[in-house]
Write a protein that holds these residues in place. Structure first.
Motif, PDB file in Angstrom:
ATOM      1  N   GLN A  34       6.509   0.000  -1.270  1.00 28.82           N
ATOM      2  CA  GLN A  34       6.948   1.137  -2.200  1.00 28.82           C
ATOM      3  C   GLN A  34       8.305   0.719  -2.292  1.00 28.82           C
ATOM      4  O   GLN A  34       9.127   0.925  -3.562  1.00 28.82           O
ATOM      5  N   ARG A  35       9.050   0.719  -1.290  1.00 33.14           N
ATOM      6  CA  ARG A  35      10.671   0.471  -1.133  1.00 33.14           C
ATOM      7  C   ARG A  35      10.995  -0.425  -2.200  1.00 33.14           C
ATOM      8  O   ARG A  35      11.979  -0.463  -2.945  1.00 33.14           O
ATOM      9  N   SER A  36      10.481  -1.727  -2.015  1.00 32.67           N
ATOM     10  CA  SER A  36      10.887  -2.760  -2.740  1.00 32.67           C
ATOM     11  C   SER A  36      10.494  -2.428  -4.444  1.00 32.67           C
ATOM     12  O   SER A  36      10.877  -2.809  -5.227  1.00 32.67           O
ATOM     13  N   GLN A  37       9.429  -1.847  -4.659  1.00 27.21           N
ATOM     14  CA  GLN A  37       8.881  -1.731  -5.820  1.00 27.21           C
ATOM     15  C   GLN A  37       9.960  -0.763  -6.521  1.00 27.21           C
ATOM     16  O   GLN A  37      10.479  -0.814  -7.749  1.00 27.21           O
ATOM     17  N   GLN A  38      10.562   0.229  -5.881  1.00 25.12           N
ATOM     18  CA  GLN A  38      11.630   1.284  -6.323  1.00 25.12           C
ATOM     19  C   GLN A  38      12.830   0.349  -6.807  1.00 25.12           C
ATOM     20  O   GLN A  38      13.230   0.893  -7.838  1.00 25.12           O
ATOM     21  N   ALA A  39      12.956  -0.444  -5.931  1.00 26.20           N
ATOM     22  CA  ALA A  39      14.366  -1.320  -6.410  1.00 26.20           C
ATOM     23  C   ALA A  39      13.991  -2.107  -7.731  1.00 26.20           C
ATOM     24  O   ALA A  39      14.853  -1.851  -8.565  1.00 26.20           O
ATOM     25  N   LEU A  41      12.037  -1.189 -10.043  1.00 27.30           N
ATOM     26  CA  LEU A  41      11.729  -0.289 -11.193  1.00 27.30           C
ATOM     27  C   LEU A  41      13.240   0.222 -11.697  1.00 27.30           C
ATOM     28  O   LEU A  41      13.373   0.615 -12.853  1.00 27.30           O
ATOM     29  N   ARG A  42      14.027   0.247 -10.701  1.00 29.99           N
ATOM     30  CA  ARG A  42      15.631   0.753 -11.193  1.00 29.99           C
ATOM     31  C   ARG A  42      16.156  -0.371 -11.928  1.00 29.99           C
ATOM     32  O   ARG A  42      16.961   0.030 -13.041  1.00 29.99           O
ATOM     33  N   GLU A  43      15.885  -1.738 -11.857  1.00 32.06           N
ATOM     34  CA  GLU A  43      16.432  -2.587 -12.475  1.00 32.06           C
ATOM     35  C   GLU A  43      15.559  -2.716 -13.781  1.00 32.06           C
ATOM     36  O   GLU A  43      16.162  -3.063 -14.769  1.00 32.06           O
ATOM     37  N   ASP A  44      14.365  -2.501 -13.826  1.00 29.79           N
ATOM     38  CA  ASP A  44      13.559  -2.972 -14.942  1.00 29.79           C
ATOM     39  C   ASP A  44      12.282  -1.741 -15.071  1.00 29.79           C
ATOM     40  O   ASP A  44      11.290  -1.837 -14.329  1.00 29.79           O
ATOM     41  N   PRO A  45      12.525  -0.378 -15.683  1.00 31.80           N
ATOM     42  CA  PRO A  45      11.611   0.685 -15.790  1.00 31.80           C
ATOM     43  C   PRO A  45      10.140   0.189 -16.436  1.00 31.80           C
ATOM     44  O   PRO A  45       9.267   0.429 -15.972  1.00 31.80           O
ATOM     45  N   ALA A  46      10.011  -1.042 -16.990  1.00 34.47           N
ATOM     46  CA  ALA A  46       8.845  -1.503 -17.462  1.00 34.47           C
ATOM     47  C   ALA A  46       8.015  -2.488 -16.341  1.00 34.47           C
ATOM     48  O   ALA A  46       6.972  -2.812 -16.751  1.00 34.47           O
ATOM     49  N   ARG A  49       3.630  -0.971 -12.205  1.00 30.25           N
ATOM     50  CA  ARG A  49       3.711   0.107 -10.997  1.00 30.25           C
ATOM     51  C   ARG A  49       2.327  -0.276 -10.053  1.00 30.25           C
ATOM     52  O   ARG A  49       1.402  -0.501 -10.425  1.00 30.25           O
ATOM     53  N   LEU A  50       2.588  -0.111  -8.780  1.00 26.14           N
ATOM     54  CA  LEU A  50       1.336  -0.414  -7.736  1.00 26.14           C
ATOM     55  C   LEU A  50       0.897   0.852  -7.441  1.00 26.14           C
ATOM     56  O   LEU A  50       1.790   1.934  -7.013  1.00 26.14           O
ATOM     57  N   ARG A  51      -0.375   0.893  -6.810  1.00 23.73           N
ATOM     58  CA  ARG A  51      -0.889   2.075  -6.215  1.00 23.73           C
ATOM     59  C   ARG A  51      -1.283   1.598  -5.045  1.00 23.73           C
ATOM     60  O   ARG A  51      -2.132   0.646  -5.044  1.00 23.73           O
ATOM     61  N   ILE A  52      -1.130   2.291  -3.829  1.00 25.45           N
ATOM     62  CA  ILE A  52      -1.522   1.818  -2.499  1.00 25.45           C
ATOM     63  C   ILE A  52      -2.566   2.934  -1.797  1.00 25.45           C
ATOM     64  O   ILE A  52      -1.997   4.138  -1.869  1.00 25.45           O
ATOM     65  N   GLY A  53      -3.394   2.495  -1.563  1.00 23.59           N
ATOM     66  CA  GLY A  53      -4.643   3.701  -0.740  1.00 23.59           C
ATOM     67  C   GLY A  53      -4.719   2.965   0.643  1.00 23.59           C
ATOM     68  O   GLY A  53      -5.051   1.921   0.700  1.00 23.59           O
ATOM     69  N   ILE A  54      -4.640   3.929   1.510  1.00 27.34           N
ATOM     70  CA  ILE A  54      -5.052   3.527   3.035  1.00 27.34           C
ATOM     71  C   ILE A  54      -6.342   4.027   3.377  1.00 27.34           C
ATOM     72  O   ILE A  54      -6.171   5.499   3.457  1.00 27.34           O
ATOM     73  N   ASN A  55      -7.193   3.295   3.931  1.00 26.80           N
ATOM     74  CA  ASN A  55      -8.329   4.251   4.664  1.00 26.80           C
ATOM     75  C   ASN A  55      -8.598   3.692   5.978  1.00 26.80           C
ATOM     76  O   ASN A  55      -8.279   2.643   6.239  1.00 26.80           O
ATOM     77  N   LEU A  56      -8.555   4.549   6.760  1.00 25.27           N
ATOM     78  CA  LEU A  56      -8.999   4.426   8.148  1.00 25.27           C
ATOM     79  C   LEU A  56     -10.322   4.447   8.632  1.00 25.27           C
ATOM     80  O   LEU A  56     -10.962   5.371   8.411  1.00 25.27           O
ATOM     81  N   ASP A  57     -10.788   3.198   8.965  1.00 29.37           N
ATOM     82  CA  ASP A  57     -12.376   3.088   9.303  1.00 29.37           C
ATOM     83  C   ASP A  57     -12.446   2.143  10.095  1.00 29.37           C
ATOM     84  O   ASP A  57     -11.622   1.291  10.248  1.00 29.37           O
ATOM     85  N   ASP A  58     -13.657   1.975  10.768  1.00 26.71           N
ATOM     86  CA  ASP A  58     -14.183   0.842  11.477  1.00 26.71           C
ATOM     87  C   ASP A  58     -14.743  -0.239  10.463  1.00 26.71           C
ATOM     88  O   ASP A  58     -15.129   0.124   9.449  1.00 26.71           O
TER      89      ASP A  58
END
Length: 68
Positions: A34-39, A41-46, A49-58
């Motif tokens: 997410q931090r690298s994506q923010q950087a 996006l500041r350079e190129d707003p187009a 965009r990535l979405r990340i979901g985290i699931n904790l499970d066996d």
């Protein structure tokens, strides 16, 4: 990803399932991404965009599971 103990478990279309050895490692990786994506996006707003979901499970890998 590998730096945080992750590995690609499956790819389906534009989705990637990544498996980590711990939820802490997964969170650290997600924050780094997410931090690298923010950087970018500041350079190129187009920028995509990535979405990340985290699931904790066996996770049971049936290819490695041997019945007793």
């Amino acid at each position: 990803m590998a730096r945080h103990g992750g590995r690609v478990a499956e790819i389906a279309g534009d989705a990637i399932l990544v498996e980590f050895t711990s939820v802490v490692n997964a969170m650290r990786w997600a924050v780094d991404v997410q931090r690298s994506q923010q950087a970018r996006l500041r350079e190129d707003p187009a920028e995509l965009r990535l979405r990340i979901g985290i699931n904790l499970d066996d996770v049971i890998d049936e290819r490695r599971h041997t019945p007793r």
